[in-house]
Write a protein that holds these residues in place. Structure first.
Motif, PDB file in Angstrom:
ATOM      1  N   ARG A 165       4.064  -4.710  -2.010  1.00 46.67           N
ATOM      2  CA  ARG A 165       3.315  -3.479  -1.771  1.00 46.67           C
ATOM      3  C   ARG A 165       2.735  -2.969  -3.076  1.00 46.67           C
ATOM      4  N   THR A 166       1.618  -2.293  -2.996  1.00 45.17           N
ATOM      5  CA  THR A 166       0.979  -1.782  -4.200  1.00 45.17           C
ATOM      6  C   THR A 166       1.912  -0.811  -4.908  1.00 45.17           C
ATOM      7  N   GLY A 167       1.849  -0.824  -6.221  1.00 49.70           N
ATOM      8  CA  GLY A 167       2.706   0.046  -7.018  1.00 49.70           C
ATOM      9  C   GLY A 167       4.020  -0.593  -7.407  1.00 49.70           C
ATOM     10  N   ARG A 168       4.404  -1.666  -6.731  1.00 47.05           N
ATOM     11  CA  ARG A 168       5.604  -2.409  -7.108  1.00 47.05           C
ATOM     12  C   ARG A 168       5.236  -3.870  -7.251  1.00 47.05           C
ATOM     13  N   TYR A 169       5.215  -4.337  -8.474  1.00 45.32           N
ATOM     14  CA  TYR A 169       4.686  -5.660  -8.766  1.00 45.32           C
ATOM     15  C   TYR A 169       5.790  -6.703  -8.667  1.00 45.32           C
ATOM     16  N   GLN A 170       6.306  -6.868  -7.453  1.00 43.36           N
ATOM     17  CA  GLN A 170       7.323  -7.866  -7.163  1.00 43.36           C
ATOM     18  C   GLN A 170       7.188  -8.298  -5.710  1.00 43.36           C
ATOM     19  N   VAL A 171       7.414  -9.591  -5.455  1.00 40.59           N
ATOM     20  CA  VAL A 171       7.394 -10.098  -4.094  1.00 40.59           C
ATOM     21  C   VAL A 171       8.664  -9.626  -3.387  1.00 40.59           C
ATOM     22  N   LEU A 172       8.497  -9.128  -2.161  1.00 40.80           N
ATOM     23  CA  LEU A 172       9.601  -8.553  -1.389  1.00 40.80           C
ATOM     24  C   LEU A 172       9.734  -9.280  -0.047  1.00 40.80           C
ATOM     25  N   PRO A 173      10.915  -9.239   0.568  1.00 43.65           N
ATOM     26  CA  PRO A 173      11.088  -9.848   1.892  1.00 43.65           C
ATOM     27  C   PRO A 173      10.561  -8.944   2.997  1.00 43.65           C
ATOM     28  N   VAL A 174       9.285  -8.618   2.915  1.00 42.40           N
ATOM     29  CA  VAL A 174       8.692  -7.625   3.811  1.00 42.40           C
ATOM     30  C   VAL A 174       8.770  -8.066   5.271  1.00 42.40           C
ATOM     31  N   ALA A 175       8.458  -9.341   5.539  1.00 44.97           N
ATOM     32  CA  ALA A 175       8.363  -9.811   6.922  1.00 44.97           C
ATOM     33  C   ALA A 175       9.717  -9.906   7.609  1.00 44.97           C
TER      34      ALA A 175
END
Length: 610
Positions: free
Chosen positions: A63-73
Motif C-alpha cells: 500500500r502507498t506510504g509503506r514501502y514493503q510487500v505485504l500479504p494483502v491477498a
C-alpha cells in the motif's frame, strides 16, 4: 489554475478534461459490511465489457506510504467471477495478488469475494462493530485494463454509521466516486460511529473525523490543525487540493499514520493524547502527513511514478520523500506557533543523540537505505549496520539545508528545492538525482555532485557543533558534563527475562563476545534481574572490568567486559556565548523565526498560547 483533488493523479489527459462527477462510472464497486463483529464484508466489482481472452484482476501487494510487500491477498476468500449474463467464468490464481479469468467471448465481468479486515496497525483495512477503515489497496481489486476508468463505490453499512473520504460523494451518503483507480487507492474511507468537524484555512475546506473514545481534546486539535493547514506557503505557492480530510483513530494499541492524496489517517492508543509529550507526537505526525500532500503525493521520485501496485517501486531518493518530510514537519509547527522554539530544539537534540547512538550510521548511506527500504527489518543486524530513511533522511536534509543557505548567501534554503520540485515535476512526471542537483546548482550557482557523494552516497557524517554554529548554536550536556557507564546491551522491554534484544556494534558487550539473543544471568557472580538491569551497572565506573555470565545458545558462558562511558544527562541546544548578527540572520533564514534567546541565553517567552 489549481488542480482539484480528483483530477490531480489522472495520468490520461482525456479524463482530466472530460471526466464529470455526474457521469456513470465504468467500474462499479460495492461492499456489504455484513458481519462487522467478525471483521467480514462481501465485495463485488463490475468491470466493463472486455475483448480479452485472459482477463486479469489484481489486489495490490503493498500500500502507498509503506514501502514493503505485504500479504494483502491473504484476506480474500470465496472468489467468484461471472459474465454479463451471470454465468460462472473459470479462473485461476496466477500470482500473489492476481486472478486470471478465462473468457470465450467479449463480455462484462463481475467479480465477488469475501474480505477479512482486521489489519488496523497496518492501516490497510479494519472492520468491527463500530467502524470500517478501508484503504482500497487492501479492499478493492482492479484490472490493469481499466485502471484509468472512472469508478464508483457503494457501501452497505450498519444503521447509524457516517461515511467520509477524500473522494467526492456519490448518489447517497455511503457512496463515493473517483476519476480512476489511482484516486480510489489514495482516498481511504472511514465509515462508522464517529465525530465529524470542519473548518476553513487559507481558502481550503478541511474535515476532521474522530473514531474511537480517548483522552483527546477535539477543540485543541481543531485549533492546531487549522494553524498547520494555513502554513503551506512556508514552502509551496499553491495547493494540490480543494478539500482535505484528517482521520484520527483512538485505538486499543495500534499506532502510525499514512498520507494520501487529499487525506490522512493518524493512529494513537486512546489514552495517548493528553500529556504534552504524547500530544506533540500526535500533532507532529499530523504535520508530517500534511506535508506529504505535496512531497510524495504531488511530486515524487521517478521510481514511484506511476505506482506499480504488484511489485517493489525502487528509488534511491526515498530519503527525500520521507526524511525531508520529517525535517520540515516541526518547522511547520514552529512557524504556526503550535510548538515553542524550546520544544523544537528538544526534538532536534533527541534526533542528534539517536544518530550518535546508532552504530549503523557508519555503515549505510541514505541512498542505500532508500533502495533497501523494501526489504528492511529492524532487528539487531539492522540496528548495527543500517540507518532509517526517516531519521537519517532528516539529518541529510538538514545538512543540505545549511549548505544551500550558506552557498546562496542566505537567499535560498532547502524549502526552495521542494518548491521547485513541486513547480517542475508534478505527477505524472517524476524527478531523479540529476534533477535535484540541477535545482541546487540553479539556487546556489555551485555544483553539488561532490556534496551528494559525501552526504548521500556515503554514510552521513555531520559535525553538529560546526553545523549549528552557523546559526549561533551549540550542543551541550551542561557546564559540568558528567559521564556514566555504557555496556551496549539492550532489552526488548517485552519480557521479564534478560534475553538481549540488541548489542551495539563495537560496544563493551560486543567486544566481550556477547550477542543479541544471549540471556544475561549474572554480573560478578551475582544473579541479575530485569528490574535491576540498569541499576546494577550503575554500581561500577567506566573502565572497570567485570565478569558477565550469559546463556548463549543454551550454553553457560562467562566473559570479561571492560565498561565504556557515555554522557550522563540530556543533550541540549543552546546559543553560543557570543552570537553575531550574521549568525542570527542565518538562524532566521533557516527556521523563519526571530532569534528566540535573550542576552543571557535563556528562552524568550513567546507562543504563550502553546
Amino acid at each position: 489554475m489549481k488542480p482539484t483533488n480528483l483530477a490531480f493523479l489522472i495520468s490520461s489527459a482525456f479524463f482530466s478534461m472530460c471526466f464529470s462527477t455526474q457521469l456513470m462510472a465504468d467500474v462499479d464497486y460495492h461492499i456489504d459490511i455484513n458481519q462487522p463483529v467478525h471483521h467480514l464484508a462481501q465485495v463485488s466489482v463490475s468491470f466493463p465489457k472486455t475483448e480479452a481472452t485472459q482477463f486479469k484482476v489484481n489486489l495490490p501487494v503493498w500500500r502507498t506510504g509503506r514501502y514493503q510487500v505485504l500479504p494483502v491477498a491473504d484476506g480474500v476468500r470465496l472468489f467468484e467471477a461471472t459474465d454479463a449474463k451471470g454465468r460462472a467464468l473459470p479462473w485461476e490464481r496466477t500470482a500473489s495478488g492476481e486472478w486470471t479469468i478465462s473468457l470465450t467471448e467479449p463480455t462484462a465481468v463481475n467479480v465477488t469475494y469475501q474480505l477479512h479486515a482486521n489489519q488496523l496497525a497496518d492501516r490497510l483495512r479494519h472492520i468491527d462493530d463500530s467502524h470500517a477503515y478501508l484503504d482500497a489497496s487492501g479492499v478493492f481489486m482492479y484490472s490493469p485494463e481499466f485502471r484509468q476508468q472512472p469508478i464508483s463505490v457503494d457501501m452497505k453499512v450498519p444503521n447509524g454509521w457516517k461515511s467520509f473520504s477524500g473522494m467526492e460523494k456519490g448518489r447517497h451518503p455511503h457512496s463515493f466516486i473517483a476519476a480512476n483507480y489511482d484516486v480510489l487507492l489514495d482516498s481511504p474511507i472511514e465509515t462508522g460511529i464517529n465525530q465529524h468537524f470542519s473548518f476553513d484555512a487559507d481558502g481550503r475546506e478541511y474535515e476532521v473525523v474522530f473514531w474511537g473514545e480517548g483522552n483527546y481534546d477535539t477543540e485543541q486539535i481543531l485549533i492546531d490543525l487549522r494553524k498547520i493547514s494555513g502554513q503551506a506557503s512556508m514552502i509551496w505557492d499553491d495547493y494540490p487540493f480543494e478539500r482535505y480530510v484528517y482521520m484520527v483513530h483512538a485505538t486499543s494499541g495500534a499506532t502510525g499514520a499514512t498520507e494520501h492524496l487529499n487525506s490522512t489517517v493518524i493512529q494513537l492508543p486512546r489514552f495517548n493524547f493528553r500529556e504534552r509529550k504524547d500530544y506533540l507526537r500526535f500533532i507532529s505526525t499530523a504535520s508530517h502527513e500534511f506535508i506529504h500532500t505535496w512531497n510524495v503525493k504531488s511530486y515524487r521520485p521517478q521510481g514511484l511514478v506511476p505506482y506499480d501496485y504488484q511489485s517493489e517501486n525502487m528509488s534511491d531518493l526515498l530519503w527525500v520523500a520521507e526524511g525531508s518530510t520529517s525535517y520540515f514537519q516541526n518547522q511547520l509547527l514552529l512557524r504556526a506557533g503550535v510548538i515553542t522554539p524550546k520544544e523544537f530544539f528538544e526534538d532536534l537534540s533527541q534526533r542528534i543523540v539517536l544518530n550518535q547512538d546508532n552504530p549503523g550510521r557508519d555503515t549505510q548511506s541514505v541512498a542505500e537505505a532508500s533502495l533497501g527500504q523494501w526489504s528492511s527489518t529492524w532487528g539487531d543486524y539492522a540496528i548495527n549496520h543500517s540507518v532509517n530513511i526517516y531519521s537519517e533522511g532528516y539529518l541529510a536534509s538538514m545538512a543540505l539545508d545549511f549548505s544551500v543557505i550558506k552557498d546562496s548567501d542566505l537567499r535560498h534554503s532547502y524549502r526552495d528545492v521542494h518548491k521547485a520540485l513541486y513547480q517542475n515535476f508534478k505527477i505524472p512526471m517524476g524527478y531523479n538525482v540529476a534533477d535535484v542537483q540541477q535545482i541546487l546548482t540553479t539556487l546556489t550557482g555551485k555544483d553539488y555532485q561532490a556534496w551528494w557523494q559525501e552526504f548521500v552516497e556515503q554514510p552521513v557524517r555531520v559535525d553538529f557543533d560546526n553545523l549549528l554554529a552557523q546559526a549561533g548554536l551549540v550542543t551541550t550536556y551542561g557546564d559540568k558534563p558528567k559521564i556514566q557507564v555504557e555496556t551496549g546491551m539492550g532489552l526488548s522491554g517485552l519480557h521479564a527475562d534478560l534475553v538481549l534484544a540488541t548489542v551495539a556494534k563495537n560496544s563493551p558487550a560486543w567486544n566481550a563476545g556477547i550477542t543479541a539473543g544471549d540471556e544475561l544471568v549474572a554480573v560478578n557472580g551475582l544473579k541479575i534481574t530485569a528490574d535491576a538491569f540498569a541499576k546494577r551497572f550503575d554500581d561500577f565506573t567506566p573502565g572497570d572490568k567485570i565478569s558477565v555470565t550469559v546463556f548463549s545458545n543454551d550454553r553457560l558462558k562467562e566473559v570479561t567486559m571492560v565498561l565504556g562511558e557515555q554522557p550522563k544527562g540530556t543533550l541540549a541546544i543552546k546559543p553560543l556565548e557570543q552570537v553575531t548578527g550574521k549568525q542570527k540572520a542565518f538562524f532566521k533564514s533557516w527556521l523563519g523565526i526571530d532569534w528566540p534567546f535573550d542576552d543571557d541565553g535563556e528562552w524568550l517567552t513567546i507562543n504563550e498560547d502553546v
